[in-house]
Write a protein that holds these residues in place. Sequence first.
Motif, short mmCIF file in Angstrom:
data_model
loop_
_atom_site.label_atom_id
_atom_site.label_comp_id
_atom_site.label_asym_id
_atom_site.label_seq_id
_atom_site.Cartn_x
_atom_site.Cartn_y
_atom_site.Cartn_z
N UNK A 177 -3.92 -18.52 -36.93
CA UNK A 177 -4.22 -19.76 -37.66
C UNK A 177 -3.62 -19.72 -39.06
N UNK A 178 -3.56 -18.54 -39.67
CA UNK A 178 -3.03 -18.41 -41.02
C UNK A 178 -1.51 -18.28 -41.06
N UNK A 179 -0.87 -18.36 -39.92
CA UNK A 179 0.58 -18.34 -39.91
C UNK A 179 1.20 -16.97 -39.90
N UNK A 180 0.42 -15.91 -39.64
CA UNK A 180 0.99 -14.58 -39.48
C UNK A 180 1.94 -14.60 -38.27
N UNK A 181 3.13 -14.00 -38.38
CA UNK A 181 4.08 -14.03 -37.25
C UNK A 181 3.39 -13.70 -35.93
N UNK A 182 3.48 -14.63 -34.99
CA UNK A 182 2.64 -14.59 -33.80
C UNK A 182 2.92 -13.39 -32.90
N UNK A 183 4.18 -13.17 -32.58
CA UNK A 183 4.50 -12.12 -31.60
C UNK A 183 4.19 -10.73 -32.14
N UNK A 184 4.60 -10.37 -33.37
CA UNK A 184 4.27 -9.03 -33.86
C UNK A 184 2.77 -8.76 -33.94
N UNK A 185 1.98 -9.74 -34.43
CA UNK A 185 0.55 -9.49 -34.55
C UNK A 185 -0.11 -9.39 -33.18
N UNK A 186 0.39 -10.16 -32.20
CA UNK A 186 -0.17 -10.07 -30.86
C UNK A 186 0.15 -8.73 -30.23
N UNK A 219 3.61 -4.61 -21.90
CA UNK A 219 3.36 -5.84 -22.64
C UNK A 219 4.61 -6.31 -23.37
N UNK A 220 5.35 -5.37 -23.95
CA UNK A 220 6.61 -5.71 -24.59
C UNK A 220 7.59 -6.32 -23.60
N UNK A 221 7.67 -5.73 -22.41
CA UNK A 221 8.56 -6.26 -21.38
C UNK A 221 8.18 -7.68 -21.00
N UNK A 222 6.88 -7.94 -20.85
CA UNK A 222 6.42 -9.29 -20.53
C UNK A 222 6.77 -10.26 -21.65
N UNK A 223 6.57 -9.83 -22.89
CA UNK A 223 6.89 -10.71 -24.02
C UNK A 223 8.37 -11.00 -24.12
N UNK A 224 9.20 -9.98 -23.90
CA UNK A 224 10.65 -10.19 -23.96
C UNK A 224 11.10 -11.14 -22.86
N UNK A 225 10.55 -10.96 -21.65
CA UNK A 225 10.91 -11.85 -20.54
C UNK A 225 10.51 -13.29 -20.84
N UNK A 226 9.30 -13.48 -21.38
CA UNK A 226 8.83 -14.84 -21.71
C UNK A 226 9.68 -15.45 -22.82
N UNK A 227 10.01 -14.64 -23.84
CA UNK A 227 10.82 -15.15 -24.95
C UNK A 227 12.22 -15.54 -24.47
N UNK A 228 12.79 -14.71 -23.60
CA UNK A 228 14.13 -15.00 -23.08
C UNK A 228 14.13 -16.28 -22.25
N UNK A 235 11.97 -23.70 -24.14
CA UNK A 235 10.55 -23.95 -23.98
C UNK A 235 9.79 -23.05 -24.94
N UNK A 236 8.75 -23.60 -25.60
CA UNK A 236 7.95 -22.81 -26.54
C UNK A 236 6.55 -23.41 -26.61
N UNK A 237 5.83 -23.04 -27.64
CA UNK A 237 4.46 -23.49 -27.75
C UNK A 237 4.30 -25.00 -27.88
N UNK A 260 3.33 -19.33 -29.78
CA UNK A 260 2.08 -19.19 -29.03
C UNK A 260 2.31 -18.99 -27.53
N UNK A 261 3.41 -19.49 -26.99
CA UNK A 261 3.68 -19.29 -25.56
C UNK A 261 3.81 -17.81 -25.24
N UNK A 262 4.61 -17.11 -26.03
CA UNK A 262 4.79 -15.67 -25.80
C UNK A 262 3.48 -14.93 -26.03
N UNK A 263 2.71 -15.33 -27.03
CA UNK A 263 1.43 -14.67 -27.29
C UNK A 263 0.49 -14.80 -26.10
N UNK A 264 0.45 -15.98 -25.49
CA UNK A 264 -0.39 -16.17 -24.33
C UNK A 264 0.01 -15.29 -23.18
N UNK A 265 1.31 -15.11 -22.98
CA UNK A 265 1.80 -14.23 -21.91
C UNK A 265 1.39 -12.79 -22.19
#
Length: 386
Positions: A177-186, A219-228, A235-237, A260-265
């Motif tokens: 909510x405070x705008x912290x970079x989503x993927x690194x914090x997740x 989890x990193x592999x899932x995030x990379x696949x979703x981001x790619x 497609x994104x949040x 947020x899309x990658x964070x959800x994955x």
Amino acid sequence: MKDKILHTLLRVLPMMLVLALLAGTAVWLYRTDEDETASDTSRMVYASAEVTAVLADNAQEDYQNAEGRRVGDQELEIRILSGDHKDEIMTVTNYMSALFNVDVDQGDRIIVRIMTDEEGSYYASVFNYDRGIVLGVFLLIFFALLAVLGGKKGVGALAGLLLTLGCIWFILIPCLIRGVPAVPVTIGVSAVAAAAGLIFLNGYSKKTLCAVCGCVGGVLAAGIAAAAAGTLSPMNGFNMQEAENLILYGADKGLKISGLLVCGVLISALGAVMDVALGIASSVWEMREQNPDASAGSLFRSGMQIGKDAMGTMANTLILAFAGSSLNMLILVQTYDIPFLQLINTDSIALEVVQSVAGSFGILLTVPLVAFISARLMVHGRSRRV
């Protein structure tokens, strides 16, 4: 005795420090909200109430549009059970339609919304059934079964689950909510939650270390696949159904929608990845215990063989979980007879496909990663060629 106490303290102290750090972070995140202006939603007052009398009932069963549910209105006398208006008696009109249908009798418990105008007068409206007691008992039964049937392991799993949920609710979401970079914090929260959960379950051991490393990698592999997939689609949040409300109510606080899309994955894949990682690490550990002379290569091959059996079931579990959560949407798709070309290119279907497949990528890549790490770390004093 002193050595045993010291050894126990050395094992418990790191976890206590991590928990203290997480608690401090959560407190700091929520304290920063003290000076913020309350939103319209946060100013609404909700309270539990009991129906003391049904003064009038004009509802009738509707088999044409509501499958037999009663549609109409009721005049209710209620007694407020909580909040500033506790024990006050109020009269409310309960409007019932096919979709909003809180059909009550005398003695039922409901949730009401109490609204106050600028002049100080207030009134109540029916919000929903009071499900708190039922849900609480349901959760307590689950926790009790987990503790009784699982023993020490069950209690550890419960502690890990509660910690993971706490990290998501009290740390991850406020950071987003405070705008912290989503993927690194997740990724960071997922790693901490996975490590703490597995330590609660198995304690400090090489098996736990291997599972944690595999979880982070999966989890990193899932995030990379979703981001790619999201970048190539594109497609994104902003394609999510909740994006409009998030922009309206969260953008002024710094919320960034795009990640947020990658964070959800990442969050969705965490549980399945933890399951696979711990299963492979435990299997390799047991094989090493049964055959201390086993080479790293044989342990790796055995771990992969076991992992192949888990790949299909875990991937199916993740995909079916997404399909189950979207069942109503899939029913609408067939109801409207949407052409395949249109269907596959709609945002909602594309999001489900990306989330399901990206999570499965994480599971598939977790197996060789955990098998490799386990084989390397669980062999002592021997050649470690794999």
